[in-house]
Design a protein around this motif. Structure first.
Motif, PDB file in Angstrom:
ATOM      1  N   CYS A  40       0.949  -1.209  -0.056  1.00 29.02           N
ATOM      2  CA  CYS A  40       0.053   0.059   0.011  1.00 29.02           C
ATOM      3  C   CYS A  40       0.972   1.295  -0.009  1.00 29.02           C
ATOM      4  O   CYS A  40       1.760   1.078   0.671  1.00 29.02           O
ATOM      5  CB  CYS A  40      -0.875  -0.015   1.333  1.00 29.02           C
ATOM      6  N   LEU A  41       0.509   2.130  -0.956  1.00 35.44           N
ATOM      7  CA  LEU A  41       1.080   3.504  -0.870  1.00 35.44           C
ATOM      8  C   LEU A  41       0.316   4.182   0.141  1.00 35.44           C
ATOM      9  O   LEU A  41      -0.755   4.684  -0.007  1.00 35.44           O
ATOM     10  CB  LEU A  41       1.493   4.051  -2.125  1.00 35.44           C
ATOM     11  N   VAL A  42       0.939   4.715   1.501  1.00 34.90           N
ATOM     12  CA  VAL A  42       0.303   5.261   2.393  1.00 34.90           C
ATOM     13  C   VAL A  42       0.602   6.796   2.462  1.00 34.90           C
ATOM     14  O   VAL A  42       1.632   7.101   2.412  1.00 34.90           O
ATOM     15  CB  VAL A  42       0.309   4.618   3.837  1.00 34.90           C
ATOM     16  N   MET A  54       4.579  10.348   2.861  1.00 34.19           N
ATOM     17  CA  MET A  54       4.246   9.093   1.994  1.00 34.19           C
ATOM     18  C   MET A  54       5.285   7.963   2.056  1.00 34.19           C
ATOM     19  O   MET A  54       6.616   8.473   2.298  1.00 34.19           O
ATOM     20  CB  MET A  54       4.100   9.651   0.536  1.00 34.19           C
ATOM     21  N   GLY A  55       4.706   6.876   2.305  1.00 36.43           N
ATOM     22  CA  GLY A  55       5.620   5.624   2.298  1.00 36.43           C
ATOM     23  C   GLY A  55       4.712   4.429   1.781  1.00 36.43           C
ATOM     24  O   GLY A  55       3.665   4.592   1.292  1.00 36.43           O
ATOM     25  N   LEU A  86       8.940   7.396   2.274  1.00 32.20           N
ATOM     26  CA  LEU A  86       9.573   8.080   0.989  1.00 32.20           C
ATOM     27  C   LEU A  86       9.730   9.684   0.952  1.00 32.20           C
ATOM     28  O   LEU A  86      10.664  10.152   0.483  1.00 32.20           O
ATOM     29  CB  LEU A  86       8.845   7.529  -0.317  1.00 32.20           C
ATOM     30  N   VAL A  87       8.807   9.965   1.479  1.00 32.55           N
ATOM     31  CA  VAL A  87       8.675  11.383   1.679  1.00 32.55           C
ATOM     32  C   VAL A  87       8.081  11.790   3.119  1.00 32.55           C
ATOM     33  O   VAL A  87       7.337  11.224   3.660  1.00 32.55           O
ATOM     34  CB  VAL A  87       7.640  11.963   0.967  1.00 32.55           C
TER      35      VAL A  87
END
Length: 211
Positions: A40-42, A54-55, A86-87
């Motif tokens: 999942c991109l959370v 964002m991770g 990631l962010v």
């Protein structure tokens, strides 16, 4: 490069990926994702700080709470540590809607005619800069939304006799700065009442309010 859409929200590296957004780390994962322990991109957005995170999180059994009535499972607070961020804390522009009471806004959208709706909106939001996109959303059912703000048969004509000036970046911006109220950005409107006799006279001189 845009990621293609697959069975779920995105396909990244030949894997179907769900996108989940939240304001408080409480992402809800659907059965089709956690059955496969899928990625999942959370995203976590903090509106008050205008920051986002964002991770990637794998929907593993040990990371999730019990299913709700829809079969979705929330992410455990302890599992947030397993997100590969990631962010982190990236700034983003504040939402133009933050300044407005959205319940009142939705109610106003039912008011007819459009000119009365626009006048009511500006009465409720004095001294608040209003981007054009907000006006267009308010007057969504009007063929010419900006016409509802004009002096002739528009909100300016309704508000002027009440002592309320409806100004914009193209009409009255210089006067706003002269009065110490700051410069409006492009495509922005503001309704004000004069704070003293000097301001009243200046607004009367440009025809923004009635003498």
């Amino acid at each position: 490069m845009r990621a293609p859409k697959g069975i779920r929200d995105l396909v990244i590296g030949n894997r179907d990926v769900d996108i989940k957004n939240t304001l408080d780390n409480s992402w809800m994962i659907p059965p089709e994702t956690y059955r496969e322990e899928g990625p999942c991109l959370v995203i976590n957005s903090k509106e008050t700080e205008s920051q986002c995170w964002m991770g990637v999180l794998l929907a593993r059994e040990q990371y999730l709470n019990a299913p709700n009535r829809d079969g979705k499972r929330g992410v455990k607070s302890s599992a947030v540590a397993n997100v590969l961020w990631l962010v982190e804390g990236a700034d983003y522009p504040p939402s133009v809607w933050r300044a407005f009471d959205m319940a009142a806004f939705r109610t106003l959208r039912e008011v007819q005619p459009g000119t009365a709706r626009a006048a009511d909106f500006f009465r409720q939001n004095l001294e608040t800069p209003v981007p054009r996109e907000v006006i267009e959303a308010l007057l969504f059912d009007q063929d010419d939304p900006m016409k509802r703000l004009r002096k002739n048969q528009g909100a300016r004509g309704v508000l002027g006799p009440e002592g309320i000036a409806l100004l914009s970046d193209t009409f009255g911006n210089g006067l706003l700065q002269e009065m110490g109220r700051g410069k409006l950005p492009p495509r922005t409107f503001i309704a004000i009442k004069p704070r003293n006799d000097v301001e009243r006279q200046k607004l009367e001189e440009i025809g923004a309010i009635d003498a």
